[in-house]
Design a protein around this motif. Sequence first.
Motif, PDB file in Angstrom:
ATOM      1  N   SER A 139     -95.975 -98.672   7.758  1.00 56.51           N
ATOM      2  CA  SER A 139     -96.622 -97.813   6.758  1.00 56.51           C
ATOM      3  C   SER A 139     -97.422 -96.743   7.487  1.00 56.51           C
ATOM      4  N   MET A 140     -97.682 -95.624   6.760  1.00 58.78           N
ATOM      5  CA  MET A 140     -98.448 -94.530   7.366  1.00 58.78           C
ATOM      6  C   MET A 140     -99.837 -95.029   7.755  1.00 58.78           C
ATOM      7  N   GLY A 141    -100.417 -95.881   6.867  1.00 61.56           N
ATOM      8  CA  GLY A 141    -101.754 -96.426   7.128  1.00 61.56           C
ATOM      9  C   GLY A 141    -101.772 -97.170   8.449  1.00 61.56           C
ATOM     10  N   PHE A 142    -100.738 -98.033   8.661  1.00 60.03           N
ATOM     11  CA  PHE A 142    -100.660 -98.817   9.901  1.00 60.03           C
ATOM     12  C   PHE A 142    -100.536 -97.882  11.102  1.00 60.03           C
ATOM     13  N   ARG A 143     -99.683 -96.864  10.950  1.00 58.85           N
ATOM     14  CA  ARG A 143     -99.443 -95.952  12.085  1.00 58.85           C
ATOM     15  C   ARG A 143    -100.717 -95.211  12.489  1.00 58.85           C
ATOM     16  N   ILE A 144    -101.455 -94.719  11.451  1.00 63.68           N
ATOM     17  CA  ILE A 144    -102.684 -93.988  11.758  1.00 63.68           C
ATOM     18  C   ILE A 144    -103.695 -94.932  12.423  1.00 63.68           C
ATOM     19  N   SER A 145    -103.829 -96.162  11.847  1.00 59.38           N
ATOM     20  CA  SER A 145    -104.784 -97.125  12.408  1.00 59.38           C
ATOM     21  C   SER A 145    -104.406 -97.461  13.837  1.00 59.38           C
ATOM     22  N   PHE A 146    -103.097 -97.683  14.066  1.00 58.83           N
ATOM     23  CA  PHE A 146    -102.626 -98.043  15.399  1.00 58.83           C
ATOM     24  C   PHE A 146    -102.923 -96.917  16.400  1.00 58.83           C
ATOM     25  N   HIS A 147    -102.735 -95.679  15.911  1.00 55.56           N
ATOM     26  CA  HIS A 147    -102.983 -94.514  16.748  1.00 55.56           C
ATOM     27  C   HIS A 147    -104.450 -94.483  17.205  1.00 55.56           C
ATOM     28  N   TYR A 148    -105.354 -94.711  16.247  1.00 59.04           N
ATOM     29  CA  TYR A 148    -106.786 -94.686  16.593  1.00 59.04           C
ATOM     30  C   TYR A 148    -107.182 -95.891  17.448  1.00 59.04           C
ATOM     31  N   PHE A 149    -106.519 -97.032  17.194  1.00 55.41           N
ATOM     32  CA  PHE A 149    -106.774 -98.229  18.004  1.00 55.41           C
ATOM     33  C   PHE A 149    -106.449 -97.936  19.469  1.00 55.41           C
TER      34      PHE A 149
END
Length: 392
Positions: free
Chosen positions: A22-32
């Motif tokens: 999901s886009m949410g997961f991708r953005i979170s993963f990116h910031y992680f």
Amino acid sequence: MIKTVLPMRKRREMFLSKLRFSMGFRISFHYFMLLTLLGIFIFVPLMILFYKTDLEEYHLIFHIFGQEFYVILEYVMWGILVAYMIIILCVIRLGQKGVERLFYPIEHMARIANKITVNNLHSDRLNIEGTKNELKDLATIFNEMLDRLELSYESQKQFVSDASHELRTPIAVIQGYVNLLDRWGKKDPEVMEESIEAIKNEAKNMQELVEKLLFLSRHDKRTLKLQKTKFHMNKVISEMVKETKMVSKDRNIEAPCIEEVTVFGDKQALKQAVRVFVDNAVKYTRAGDTIRISCKNENGDCVIIVEDTGIGMTRTDIEHIFERFYRADYVRNEKISGHGLGLSIAKLIIVKHTGKITVRSQYKKGSMFMVTLPKRPMLPNTQRDAHRAESS
Ligand code: ADP
């Protein structure tokens, strides 16, 4: 190098294309990843500094609260590292919730798009209340697209229904006369003649209607091709005046001004358009009325005016006469033949030549249609303003 990197990249892309994040997961993963990288940049040099430094040399071996200083420092450092990791996880978790909320319109959009069929185009729209952002803009565009699709589908439906309605009448008349012929026509020559005449008329009527429908459908499908050449419009108008005088002997056909003017356009199509105005002038006048046809050269522009002293139109009629199948009520009541397609076809042709139509009419007094074909075609964005109707 290329031989090894390219297949690896391809394999990686193939593998990733099978996964769904999901886009949410991708953005979170990116910031992680970014925050972890930041942590590595901060803590790794610190650790190296700590474990590689000769503490004795810098006199860092002393006691605080009964503990050796460097042991406390080691605890504090690991504590900060763990706290940093916890803070990252909390931020990512909270951020993910925010991102999910932000992406809700997209999810909603997907659900609506999945539900939409031609039968429920009008049903759902996205909520665009509240503050604006890029996703709200997208939602507005999506709603507008649905509105346009709905309008276009409704007008297509209306067109098919109007066309079927128009075709039903001549078919019913033909059927009626065929039955009449079948019962009495074989023996009664008078009935036979009347029936044949009526069937001929209705067949002609139907042929005209079908040709108009085909013209409009070719225009809608964008397969209508114009073959433009330079020609003398005054000659076309003179011929038309002559023909109309021959066919409509009980009207006063006048041609007060036919000036020489050349036009660059499709001769047949423009002739068809002008014929609509002339035929209407004949149709909507009574015996003894006057029809005036002029063709002027105004600084190279071709101006064709068809005026009549016939039944005229109301202001409401003028607003609608260029719509497909529109006919004034009193025209329908008086059973004057027609399908309400002539003017819409004429307008299409004139607009395709970047021309404009001006209408003036007074109920029960008469009407005036003025067509202006510019000397040089206008730029496409001025076509919007090509049609102007006014009442006086
Ligand atoms: P049709 O003539 O087949 O009905 P048109 O599209 O040519 O279709 O015209 C649409 C309507 O505009 C007519 O039904 C009539 O009500 C009105 N109209 C057009 N021309 C005239 C005119 N010269 N005088 C009065 N009414 C007119």
